[in-house]
Design an enzyme around this catalytic site. Structure first.
Site, PDB file in Angstrom:
ATOM      1  N   SER A 546      29.112  63.128  29.973  1.00 19.92           N
ATOM      2  CA  SER A 546      30.176  62.396  30.654  1.00 19.92           C
ATOM      3  C   SER A 546      31.417  63.289  30.777  1.00 19.92           C
ATOM      4  O   SER A 546      31.334  64.370  31.359  1.00 19.92           O
ATOM      5  CB  SER A 546      30.464  61.090  29.915  1.00 19.92           C
ATOM      6  OG  SER A 546      31.244  60.231  30.696  1.00 19.92           O
ATOM      7  N   ASP A 631      24.117  54.473  37.242  1.00 20.35           N
ATOM      8  CA  ASP A 631      25.358  54.821  36.539  1.00 20.35           C
ATOM      9  C   ASP A 631      26.565  54.507  37.422  1.00 20.35           C
ATOM     10  O   ASP A 631      26.685  55.038  38.531  1.00 20.35           O
ATOM     11  CB  ASP A 631      25.335  56.309  36.178  1.00 20.35           C
ATOM     12  CG  ASP A 631      26.411  56.701  35.182  1.00 20.35           C
ATOM     13  OD1 ASP A 631      27.397  55.955  35.034  1.00 20.35           O
ATOM     14  OD2 ASP A 631      26.261  57.763  34.552  1.00 20.35           O
ATOM     15  N   HIS A 675      24.742  54.566  32.616  1.00 21.67           N
ATOM     16  CA  HIS A 675      25.494  55.674  32.041  1.00 21.67           C
ATOM     17  C   HIS A 675      24.999  56.060  30.650  1.00 21.67           C
ATOM     18  O   HIS A 675      25.007  57.230  30.281  1.00 21.67           O
ATOM     19  CB  HIS A 675      26.969  55.292  31.970  1.00 21.67           C
ATOM     20  CG  HIS A 675      27.878  56.424  31.626  1.00 21.67           C
ATOM     21  ND1 HIS A 675      28.042  57.518  32.446  1.00 21.67           N
ATOM     22  CD2 HIS A 675      28.683  56.643  30.546  1.00 21.67           C
ATOM     23  CE1 HIS A 675      28.908  58.363  31.900  1.00 21.67           C
ATOM     24  NE2 HIS A 675      29.301  57.858  30.735  1.00 21.67           N
TER      25      HIS A 675
END
Length: 706
Positions: A546, A631, A675
């Site tokens: 991320s 995501d 995610h």
């Protein structure tokens, strides 16, 4: 030293290469991948998945050994810690072969009366993906409400059932994850999203005999940089509705037993001022950074809540200090527990303050730590009057332990400890804390864990970092990591600026105009590991997920030769283009973290480090990219674009000591996840084994057995 191709790995041909097949000559930036409805997008991602599978084929046996080695080291039948509530004791159990837990309860004092009240394993059998957003028991413990996401896009359905055996019913769909009960046992509060998936409103849902009435709007946040959240004071007297951006917050209060009451603003927002609340009857405790960069703790008498500016009535309890940041406050009927962080040692502490009726401090002590560095956190404490605190401890070498700390006797009792099996025991590990010197002279903490018998030798190393949002990388124990350590690798963490590891100043020094400090800190950590003899400079791989993917990618653009490989998991790499699109989820709320590109200086600054905007002819090392189709935080197209661009750069570099086998660029997109990746634990562990196989290959350790 270059990583060598896996044995039997055939060179990729143009016919195998998805980038060659799907390239659009008129779109060199690969923006066409953002069109999810174009069938060619899914075709491209599947072609990249196939190419990844072909590359991994010679490592498939290693992947399976890592996976089964991981399973052999952990206790697969997991019994959660039992928590006594007012009427029932609740806990979870996960069977040996199950992906998800089953929740149980028994009447307090009657352990033989156990009954199942939520079977998530059974519910997950109908879906490829299942994630519970929130679970909430009604105050009388007769009803259970929870939210479920079955796609991975963080959009939730609200369920309700009467306990223990009532049939679950759908109350609402397409809502946010958070829910909370009022103390009347007949009202649920929940959040709803706007078009960018920002929690922009809080609603009240009346219930009668399990049936829902018409939802009523309680609070709406119009500012697109703010989002709403739900909470309740530990005293259970107040519902807390918080509106917050990355650097400003505002709380609204509703009496928990009168949820139809209009919310009352505790203190109007002031730009740059954050505050958090807890409550003891008669007083509110306000943790805030108003004229106190590292936060301070004040007290407000409850009768003065309605004053025009209640801050004028706040009385100091803990003053601002230069060397510590106050991170949290938890109130009990006898006083408060403070979470605070030592800036110099990058170490969290729990501090107990007992208070008399006049708010004089009668006890002030820090709870003991098992070692340094380590993690220490307050566990579940549903009873406001408890004098036995539940604590959670762990470190890089100590598995998770849950303890009970008796405030009166000072005695500590282990309630539960994570069991570890196999030939590599926690006591055979050693953790060192070293300090790197960054480009501007700042000292950056670096943690490194390895087998004790290999300490003192330069080891192949995996370096991990994150460095955003003030998130803290306090030490954590990982069973999966043992597979790397057993094969002779070291694992290191760079506690870079932008995180909160050294308190609030550390976060502020790595955001907005200071963001470049994060990248320099990460590279300085890498160099310090080599200079101090911990790591083999030719065999250091980097890992970032991320915003950590941004950290690693930007560092690779600055120094592509610093690492032999990188794993980038759902990496945030198209920073400038994403921040220029306010219609994407989360973008507007991120302006105070990265900057608003509508401002020329912020746009220039973001453009200077945005990984996709700074690729050059310098070849990157081997890279394994991972994305997820659903995501909403880092869209699948960000890793996909980076994959395509790096492959094209690599093709342009062919003939200049760069081939597709010694520096592979790989992309794997999970088409059924969001995610956080796979929701089931066995699939998640298998995905982790694939990552570790790539890392071991890159470090030259793929041939070693654990």
């Amino acid at each position: 030293m270059k990583a060598q191709p896996p044995r039997d790995q055939a060179p990729e041909t143009p016919a195998d290469d998805p980038v060659t097949r799907f390239r659009h000559a008129d779109d060199p930036a690969w923006h066409w991948l953002e069109n999810r409805d174009d069938p060619a997008v899914a075709d491209f991602l599947e072609a990249a998945n196939q190419a990844s599978r072909r590359w991994f084929a010679p490592l498939d046996d290693l992947v399976e050994r890592l996976y089964h080695g991981h399973l052999a080291r952990r206790e697969l039948a997991v019994h959660g810690l039992r928590t006594p509530l007012d009427h029932y004791t609740v806990w979870s159990e996960t069977a040996v072969d199950a992906d998800y837990p089953v929740w149980w309860r028994h009447p307090n004092g009657d352990p033989d009366g156990a009954e199942c009240f939520l079977d998530l394993q059974a519910r997950a059998s109908e879906h490829d993906f299942l994630e519970v957003g929130d679970m909430a028991l009604s105050p009388d413990e007769a009803w259970l409400a929870w939210t479920e996401d079955t796609r991975g896009d963080e959009t939730y359905t609200l369920y309700l059932k009467h306990l223990p055996g009532g049939e679950p019913g759908v109350l609402l769909e397409e809502i946010g994850p958070e829910i909370g009960w009022a103390e009347d046992n007949a009202t649920l509060l929940f959040t709803r999203y706007d078009a960018t998936q920002r929690p922009e409103s809080i609603w009240r849902l009346p219930l009668e005999a399990g049936r829902a009435g018409e939802p009523a709007l309680v609070l709406r946040e119009e500012d697109p940089e703010f989002w709403l959240g739900l909470g309740k004071t530990r005293s259970r007297e107040w519902l807390v509705l918080e509106s917050a951006s990355k650097d400003t917050s505002e709380s609204h209060l509703i009496p928990a037993r009168a949820p139809s009451t209009a919310p009352r603003c505790f203190r109007p927002r002031e730009s740059g001022v954050e505050y958090a609340l807890d409550h003891r009857p008669g007083h509110f405790y306000v943790l805030h950074n108003r004229e106190a960069t590292h936060f301070r703790l004040d007290v407000l008498a409850e009768p003065r809540l309605g004053e025009a500016d209640p801050a004028t009535a706040w009385q100091p309890l803990i003053a601002h200090r230069d060397d510590d940041t106050l991170e949290g406050v938890d109130a009990f009927d006898w006083g408060v527990v403070i979470t605070e962080r030592d800036h110099h040692e990058a170490q969290v502490h729990l501090r107990v303050l007992e208070l008399d009726p006049d708010h004089a401090i009668t006890r002030d002590e820090r709870l003991p730590l098992p070692e340094l560095p380590c993690s220490l956190a307050l566990g579940d404490a549903p009873h406001f009057d408890t004098r036995r605190l539940r604590l959670r401890e762990e470190s890089f070498t100590l598995p998770v332990s849950w303890l009970e700390h008796d405030l009166d006797s000072g005695q500590r009792r282990i309630l539960k400890q994570q069991p570890i099996h196999g030939d590599l025991r926690p006591e055979q590990l050693v953790c060192e804390r070293l300090w790197a010197t960054s480009h501007d002279g700042e000292r950056v903490p670096v943690s490194v864990v390895m087998r004790a018998d290999l300490a003192g030798h330069p080891l192949p190393t995996l370096l991990y970092g994150y460095g955003a949002y003030g998130e803290v990388l306090d030490p954590w124990f990982s069973v999966a990591r043992l597979e790397l350590l057993a094969r002779g690798a070291a694992f290191a963490v760079a506690h870079v600026r932008g995180g909160g590891d050294r308190g609030e100043p550390w976060y502020l020094a790595g955001k907005l105009e200071h963001k470049a400090n994060s990248f320099h800190d990460f590279l300085a950590a890498r160099d310090a590991l080599v200079e101090k003899g911990f790591s083999d400079g030719e065999r250091i791989a980097a890992y970032g997920a991320s915003a950590g993917g941004l950290l690693v990618s930007a560092s690779l653009n600055l120094a592509p030769g610093a690492f032999c490989a990188a794993v980038l998991d759902v990496p945030f790499v198209d920073v400038l283009r994403t921040m220029e699109n306010p219609d994407l989820p989360l973008t507007t709320a991120e302006y105070t973290e990265w900057g608003d590109p509508r401002e020329p200086e912020a746009r220039r600054r973001i453009g200077d480090y945005s990984p996709l905007d700074n690729l050059s002819a310098q070849p990157w090392p081997a890279v394994f990219l991972q994305g997820s189709w659903h995501d909403t935080r880092v869209p699948y197209w960000e890793p996909a674009k980076l994959y395509a661009r790096l492959k094209e750069l690599g093709r342009d570099q062919a003939g200049e000591d760069h081939t597709s086998t010694d520096r592979p660029i790989l992309l794997r997109t999970d088409m059924a996840a969001g995610h956080g990746g796979a929701s089931g634990r066995f699939k998640a562990w298998h995905d982790n084994a694939r990552q570790d196989a790539f890392i071991l290959w890159a470090l030259g350790l793929e041939g070693r057995d654990a």
